[in-house]
Design a protein around this motif. Sequence first.
Motif, mmCIF file in Angstrom:
data_model
loop_
_atom_site.group_PDB
_atom_site.id
_atom_site.type_symbol
_atom_site.label_atom_id
_atom_site.label_comp_id
_atom_site.label_asym_id
_atom_site.label_seq_id
_atom_site.Cartn_x
_atom_site.Cartn_y
_atom_site.Cartn_z
ATOM 1 N N LEU A 136 0.824 -1.217 0.000
ATOM 2 C CA LEU A 136 0.000 0.000 0.000
ATOM 3 C C LEU A 136 0.859 1.268 0.000
ATOM 4 O O LEU A 136 0.541 2.237 -0.670
ATOM 5 N N THR A 137 1.944 1.256 0.768
ATOM 6 C CA THR A 137 2.764 2.467 0.916
ATOM 7 C C THR A 137 3.831 2.602 -0.161
ATOM 8 O O THR A 137 4.305 3.700 -0.428
ATOM 9 N N ASN A 138 4.227 1.476 -0.746
ATOM 10 C CA ASN A 138 5.344 1.450 -1.705
ATOM 11 C C ASN A 138 6.626 2.014 -1.095
ATOM 12 O O ASN A 138 7.438 2.625 -1.794
ATOM 13 N N ARG A 139 6.787 1.807 0.205
ATOM 14 C CA ARG A 139 7.986 2.286 0.900
ATOM 15 C C ARG A 139 8.696 1.099 1.545
ATOM 16 O O ARG A 139 8.048 0.191 2.071
ATOM 17 N N VAL A 140 10.008 1.132 1.507
ATOM 18 C CA VAL A 140 10.814 0.115 2.183
ATOM 19 C C VAL A 140 11.257 0.717 3.516
ATOM 20 O O VAL A 140 11.923 1.744 3.542
ATOM 21 N N LEU A 141 10.851 0.080 4.597
ATOM 22 C CA LEU A 141 11.223 0.534 5.936
ATOM 23 C C LEU A 141 12.171 -0.477 6.559
ATOM 24 O O LEU A 141 12.146 -1.656 6.205
ATOM 25 N N LYS A 142 12.973 -0.001 7.496
ATOM 26 C CA LYS A 142 13.870 -0.896 8.232
ATOM 27 C C LYS A 142 13.279 -1.148 9.612
ATOM 28 O O LYS A 142 12.816 -0.208 10.265
ATOM 29 N N PRO A 143 13.290 -2.409 10.064
ATOM 30 C CA PRO A 143 12.767 -2.677 11.406
ATOM 31 C C PRO A 143 13.648 -2.033 12.473
ATOM 32 O O PRO A 143 14.866 -1.936 12.305
ATOM 33 N N LYS A 144 13.009 -1.582 13.522
ATOM 34 C CA LYS A 144 13.730 -1.021 14.665
ATOM 35 C C LYS A 144 13.861 -2.108 15.721
ATOM 36 O O LYS A 144 12.930 -2.861 15.967
ATOM 37 N N LYS A 145 15.021 -2.163 16.358
ATOM 38 C CA LYS A 145 15.316 -3.263 17.278
ATOM 39 C C LYS A 145 14.869 -3.007 18.716
ATOM 40 O O LYS A 145 15.004 -3.883 19.558
ATOM 41 N N THR A 146 14.307 -1.839 18.998
ATOM 42 C CA THR A 146 13.981 -1.461 20.370
ATOM 43 C C THR A 146 13.158 -2.534 21.094
ATOM 44 O O THR A 146 13.538 -2.988 22.172
ATOM 45 N N MET A 147 12.042 -2.928 20.499
ATOM 46 C CA MET A 147 11.160 -3.903 21.160
ATOM 47 C C MET A 147 11.828 -5.284 21.252
ATOM 48 O O MET A 147 11.562 -6.039 22.176
ATOM 49 N N ALA A 148 12.696 -5.585 20.304
ATOM 50 C CA ALA A 148 13.407 -6.868 20.320
ATOM 51 C C ALA A 148 14.415 -6.914 21.459
ATOM 52 O O ALA A 148 14.809 -7.995 21.901
ATOM 53 N N ILE A 149 14.822 -5.754 21.937
ATOM 54 C CA ILE A 149 15.735 -5.686 23.079
ATOM 55 C C ILE A 149 14.944 -5.603 24.385
ATOM 56 O O ILE A 149 15.219 -6.316 25.344
ATOM 57 N N VAL A 150 13.921 -4.745 24.388
ATOM 58 C CA VAL A 150 13.167 -4.474 25.615
ATOM 59 C C VAL A 150 12.317 -5.668 26.066
ATOM 60 O O VAL A 150 12.320 -6.015 27.256
ATOM 61 N N LEU A 151 11.610 -6.318 25.149
ATOM 62 C CA LEU A 151 10.695 -7.375 25.580
ATOM 63 C C LEU A 151 11.388 -8.596 26.186
ATOM 64 O O LEU A 151 10.915 -9.106 27.208
ATOM 65 N N PRO A 152 12.495 -9.070 25.624
ATOM 66 C CA PRO A 152 13.196 -10.167 26.310
ATOM 67 C C PRO A 152 13.664 -9.765 27.714
ATOM 68 O O PRO A 152 13.652 -10.584 28.639
#
Length: 130
Positions: free
Chosen positions: A58-74
């Motif tokens: 829908l957006t035709n945009r390539v975004l990069k995932p942010k690692k914040t939640m991958a660090i905080v939740l564990p």
Amino acid sequence: MKITNDDMKVLLKAQQGELDAVLMYKALAKKVKRTKDAETFNRLAQEEGHHAAVFKNLTNRVLKPKKTMAIVLPLLYSIIGRKRLYGLIAKGEYAAVEKYQAVVEKFPEIESVKNDEKRHGDMVMALLND
């Protein structure tokens, strides 16, 4: 169909959230002690990746995932424990249902994503009943 600036903001935020959730669930899958929890989180990571692709179309945009939640939740898993953390995760999935409801009418392809988010919340809650 014309995507308004407001629509684009919602869609990009959703796309980013789905991408971030992929990393978050993969990180949780590595951290959790129970095999069933790890399997569930790996499955959720895969499905969130599919959701990100729906929004990217829908957006035709390539975004990069942010690692914040991958660090905080564990870390939270270690600090507050699985019961409290899983409740928070499920709450986040259910909140996504509400957010996506606002744009489903204009973008029907989001309906399946919205339904998946409800199911994801239910899956995480079900882990607490095992």
